[in-house]
Design a protein around this motif. Sequence first.
Motif, PDB file in Angstrom:
ATOM      1  N   LEU A   1      -5.750 -80.336 -53.346  1.00  0.00           N
ATOM      2  CA  LEU A   1      -5.863 -79.892 -54.739  1.00  0.00           C
ATOM      3  C   LEU A   1      -4.860 -78.793 -55.060  1.00  0.00           C
ATOM      4  CD1 LEU A   1      -9.765 -79.738 -55.077  1.00  0.00           C
ATOM      5  CD2 LEU A   1      -8.233 -81.501 -55.971  1.00  0.00           C
ATOM      6  N   ALA A   2      -4.259 -78.223 -54.014  1.00  0.00           N
ATOM      7  CA  ALA A   2      -3.228 -77.199 -54.202  1.00  0.00           C
ATOM      8  C   ALA A   2      -2.194 -77.391 -53.096  1.00  0.00           C
ATOM      9  CB  ALA A   2      -3.855 -75.811 -54.118  1.00  0.00           C
ATOM     10  N   ALA A   3      -1.001 -76.902 -53.328  1.00  0.00           N
ATOM     11  CA  ALA A   3       0.079 -77.056 -52.349  1.00  0.00           C
ATOM     12  C   ALA A   3       0.332 -75.727 -51.646  1.00  0.00           C
ATOM     13  CB  ALA A   3       1.337 -77.521 -53.057  1.00  0.00           C
ATOM     14  N   PRO A   4       0.696 -75.777 -50.363  1.00  0.00           N
ATOM     15  CA  PRO A   4       1.012 -74.528 -49.661  1.00  0.00           C
ATOM     16  C   PRO A   4       2.367 -74.000 -50.124  1.00  0.00           C
ATOM     17  CG  PRO A   4       1.428 -76.401 -48.207  1.00  0.00           C
ATOM     18  CD  PRO A   4       0.846 -76.961 -49.488  1.00  0.00           C
ATOM     19  N   THR A   5       2.576 -72.692 -50.017  1.00  0.00           N
ATOM     20  CA  THR A   5       3.893 -72.140 -50.334  1.00  0.00           C
ATOM     21  C   THR A   5       4.726 -71.990 -49.069  1.00  0.00           C
ATOM     22  OG1 THR A   5       2.775 -69.987 -50.406  1.00  0.00           O
ATOM     23  CG2 THR A   5       3.338 -70.990 -52.512  1.00  0.00           C
ATOM     24  N   GLU A   6       4.068 -72.043 -47.889  1.00  0.00           N
ATOM     25  CA  GLU A   6       4.799 -72.087 -46.615  1.00  0.00           C
ATOM     26  C   GLU A   6       4.135 -73.123 -45.722  1.00  0.00           C
ATOM     27  OE1 GLU A   6       3.520 -68.194 -46.452  1.00  0.00           O
ATOM     28  OE2 GLU A   6       4.651 -68.212 -48.340  1.00  0.00           O
ATOM     29  N   GLY A   7       4.928 -73.718 -44.832  1.00  0.00           N
ATOM     30  CA  GLY A   7       4.380 -74.650 -43.854  1.00  0.00           C
ATOM     31  C   GLY A   7       4.157 -76.035 -44.418  1.00  0.00           C
ATOM     32  N   VAL A   8       3.564 -76.886 -43.583  1.00  0.00           N
ATOM     33  CA  VAL A   8       3.329 -78.272 -44.007  1.00  0.00           C
ATOM     34  C   VAL A   8       1.888 -78.687 -43.704  1.00  0.00           C
ATOM     35  CG1 VAL A   8       5.697 -79.114 -43.802  1.00  0.00           C
ATOM     36  CG2 VAL A   8       4.197 -79.146 -41.796  1.00  0.00           C
ATOM     37  N   ILE A   9       1.426 -79.643 -44.500  1.00  0.00           N
ATOM     38  CA  ILE A   9       0.102 -80.221 -44.292  1.00  0.00           C
ATOM     39  C   ILE A   9       0.283 -81.725 -44.172  1.00  0.00           C
ATOM     40  CG2 ILE A   9      -2.218 -80.534 -45.249  1.00  0.00           C
ATOM     41  CD1 ILE A   9      -1.871 -77.926 -46.763  1.00  0.00           C
ATOM     42  N   ARG A  10      -0.166 -82.289 -43.040  1.00  0.00           N
ATOM     43  CA  ARG A  10      -0.090 -83.741 -42.845  1.00  0.00           C
ATOM     44  C   ARG A  10      -1.486 -84.327 -42.959  1.00  0.00           C
ATOM     45  NH1 ARG A  10       4.979 -83.732 -40.607  1.00  0.00           N
ATOM     46  NH2 ARG A  10       5.339 -81.939 -39.253  1.00  0.00           N
ATOM     47  N   ARG A  11      -1.568 -85.485 -43.574  1.00  0.00           N
ATOM     48  CA  ARG A  11      -2.869 -86.127 -43.763  1.00  0.00           C
ATOM     49  C   ARG A  11      -2.828 -87.560 -43.293  1.00  0.00           C
ATOM     50  NH1 ARG A  11      -2.045 -83.125 -48.273  1.00  0.00           N
ATOM     51  NH2 ARG A  11      -3.592 -81.475 -48.559  1.00  0.00           N
ATOM     52  N   ALA A  12      -3.934 -88.020 -42.710  1.00  0.00           N
ATOM     53  CA  ALA A  12      -4.066 -89.435 -42.359  1.00  0.00           C
ATOM     54  C   ALA A  12      -3.994 -90.230 -43.667  1.00  0.00           C
ATOM     55  CB  ALA A  12      -5.386 -89.677 -41.645  1.00  0.00           C
ATOM     56  N   ALA A  13      -3.436 -91.432 -43.578  1.00  0.00           N
ATOM     57  CA  ALA A  13      -3.136 -92.210 -44.789  1.00  0.00           C
ATOM     58  C   ALA A  13      -4.365 -92.506 -45.648  1.00  0.00           C
ATOM     59  CB  ALA A  13      -2.431 -93.503 -44.396  1.00  0.00           C
ATOM     60  N   SER A  14      -5.346 -93.176 -45.087  1.00  0.00           N
ATOM     61  CA  SER A  14      -6.472 -93.572 -45.925  1.00  0.00           C
ATOM     62  C   SER A  14      -7.590 -92.561 -45.784  1.00  0.00           C
ATOM     63  CB  SER A  14      -6.978 -94.948 -45.500  1.00  0.00           C
ATOM     64  OG  SER A  14      -7.556 -94.865 -44.226  1.00  0.00           O
ATOM     65  N   ARG A  15      -7.873 -91.883 -46.860  1.00  0.00           N
ATOM     66  CA  ARG A  15      -8.985 -90.967 -46.755  1.00  0.00           C
ATOM     67  C   ARG A  15      -9.566 -90.744 -48.134  1.00  0.00           C
ATOM     68  NH1 ARG A  15      -7.309 -85.575 -48.230  1.00  0.00           N
ATOM     69  NH2 ARG A  15      -5.524 -86.325 -49.309  1.00  0.00           N
ATOM     70  N   GLN A  16     -10.883 -90.830 -48.174  1.00  0.00           N
ATOM     71  CA  GLN A  16     -11.633 -90.605 -49.396  1.00  0.00           C
ATOM     72  C   GLN A  16     -12.280 -89.243 -49.212  1.00  0.00           C
ATOM     73  OE1 GLN A  16     -12.560 -93.149 -51.964  1.00  0.00           O
ATOM     74  NE2 GLN A  16     -13.449 -91.372 -52.997  1.00  0.00           N
ATOM     75  N   VAL A  17     -12.124 -88.356 -50.193  1.00  0.00           N
ATOM     76  CA  VAL A  17     -12.646 -87.001 -50.056  1.00  0.00           C
ATOM     77  C   VAL A  17     -13.834 -86.788 -50.990  1.00  0.00           C
ATOM     78  CG1 VAL A  17     -12.095 -84.539 -50.267  1.00  0.00           C
ATOM     79  CG2 VAL A  17     -10.371 -86.121 -49.425  1.00  0.00           C
ATOM     80  N   GLY A  18     -14.897 -86.184 -50.478  1.00  0.00           N
ATOM     81  CA  GLY A  18     -16.039 -85.781 -51.292  1.00  0.00           C
ATOM     82  C   GLY A  18     -16.089 -84.268 -51.350  1.00  0.00           C
ATOM     83  N   PHE A  19     -16.544 -83.727 -52.485  1.00  0.00           N
ATOM     84  CA  PHE A  19     -16.573 -82.278 -52.678  1.00  0.00           C
ATOM     85  C   PHE A  19     -17.967 -81.823 -53.069  1.00  0.00           C
ATOM     86  CE2 PHE A  19     -12.121 -80.753 -53.041  1.00  0.00           C
ATOM     87  CZ  PHE A  19     -12.343 -79.470 -52.582  1.00  0.00           C
ATOM     88  N   VAL A  20     -18.432 -80.728 -52.475  1.00  0.00           N
ATOM     89  CA  VAL A  20     -19.685 -80.107 -52.915  1.00  0.00           C
ATOM     90  C   VAL A  20     -19.427 -78.619 -53.093  1.00  0.00           C
ATOM     91  CG1 VAL A  20     -22.090 -79.591 -52.339  1.00  0.00           C
ATOM     92  CG2 VAL A  20     -21.122 -81.809 -51.707  1.00  0.00           C
ATOM     93  N   PHE A  21     -19.694 -78.124 -54.294  1.00  0.00           N
ATOM     94  CA  PHE A  21     -19.498 -76.701 -54.582  1.00  0.00           C
ATOM     95  C   PHE A  21     -20.852 -76.005 -54.667  1.00  0.00           C
ATOM     96  CE2 PHE A  21     -15.956 -78.993 -56.548  1.00  0.00           C
ATOM     97  CZ  PHE A  21     -14.871 -78.345 -55.981  1.00  0.00           C
ATOM     98  N   GLN A  22     -20.804 -74.678 -54.756  1.00  0.00           N
ATOM     99  CA  GLN A  22     -22.035 -73.896 -54.865  1.00  0.00           C
ATOM    100  C   GLN A  22     -22.810 -74.238 -56.135  1.00  0.00           C
ATOM    101  OE1 GLN A  22     -21.380 -69.818 -53.725  1.00  0.00           O
ATOM    102  NE2 GLN A  22     -22.865 -69.160 -55.248  1.00  0.00           N
ATOM    103  N   ASP A  23     -22.066 -74.482 -57.207  1.00  0.00           N
ATOM    104  CA  ASP A  23     -22.685 -74.892 -58.460  1.00  0.00           C
ATOM    105  C   ASP A  23     -22.660 -76.424 -58.507  1.00  0.00           C
ATOM    106  OD1 ASP A  23     -23.315 -75.573 -61.010  1.00  0.00           O
ATOM    107  OD2 ASP A  23     -21.809 -74.318 -61.983  1.00  0.00           O
ATOM    108  N   PRO A  24     -23.839 -77.067 -58.514  1.00  0.00           N
ATOM    109  CA  PRO A  24     -23.846 -78.535 -58.445  1.00  0.00           C
ATOM    110  C   PRO A  24     -23.171 -79.227 -59.636  1.00  0.00           C
ATOM    111  CG  PRO A  24     -26.042 -77.649 -58.003  1.00  0.00           C
ATOM    112  CD  PRO A  24     -25.198 -76.521 -58.513  1.00  0.00           C
TER     113      PRO A  24
END
Length: 223
Positions: free
Chosen positions: A53-76
């Motif tokens: 949801l945000a990009a790093p300003t230094e370094g790299v982030i690698r992700r496996a190709a197929s991935r579905q992400v679920g999110f749960v926050f403090q406020d439902p």
Amino acid sequence: MTLVALEGVGKRFASGTQALAGVELRIEAGEFLAILGPSGCGKSTLLRLIAGLAAPTEGVIRRAASRQVGFVFQDPTLLPWADALGNVRLPLRLAGVDRAEQEARAAAAMAAVGLAGFERAWPRELSGGMRMRVSIARAMVTRPSLLLMDEPFAALDELTRHRLNDDLLGLWAGSGGADGTTVVFVTHSVFESVYLASRVILMAARPGRVVAEMPVVLPGGVP
Ligand code: ADP
Ligand code: ADP
């Protein structure tokens, strides 16, 4: 399998705040990872980077190709004009799943979080703990490979929190445990991190960084 790998990751906001620096972290498929640290150490920022949801300003982030992400926050953040089932099937609706399958999968997800029989309840009729359960069901209904939780239970009373901790562990085991959903759980509770996670990373602030890592359940063994 590594789902997400962070290498030398930093995040500096336009305001000048160095929220994260030098983060090395690999998230392995099936683990239950807790990110523990005091308020302001960059936990939420790290979670948003992991989510993409945000990009790093230094370094790299690698992700496996197929991935579905679920999110749960403090406020439902449930839709007030939809009943519980309507809220849970929303991600399936948005994904274009047909109506009958939406209903069946949403009902199963609700049952998995202990909410069978509450399908037609309105969010305002539910307790805080039950609204959180709806939020978890909504995140799990797409069968995500990665479930990201940002201090989900921090606003709930202690008893409800304990119940939800137990039920979340059951849900994780039910998803296949080490072969199922990977959970990344942000908390500032030492108890919660050690109780839930198979691995805890500890963060410190200014700049936000990972200062220690602790396996809770050793490979193939009991704690
Ligand atoms: P935590 O989740 O551990 O409380 P955060 O990731 O929310 O920490 O914040 C880490 C640091 O980055 C804090 O100093 C916070 O004030 C700052 N920060 C977070 N988001 C932003 C933003 N959008 N703009 C500027 N600073 C931010
Ligand atoms: P709170 O967040 O207000 O502490 P809880 O979620 O723990 O509330 O539950 C409030 C009430 O609803 C309790 O009486 C509890 O037994 C009941 N309740 C919670 N979940 C269920 C469920 N799945 N089925 C039936 N009753 C439930």
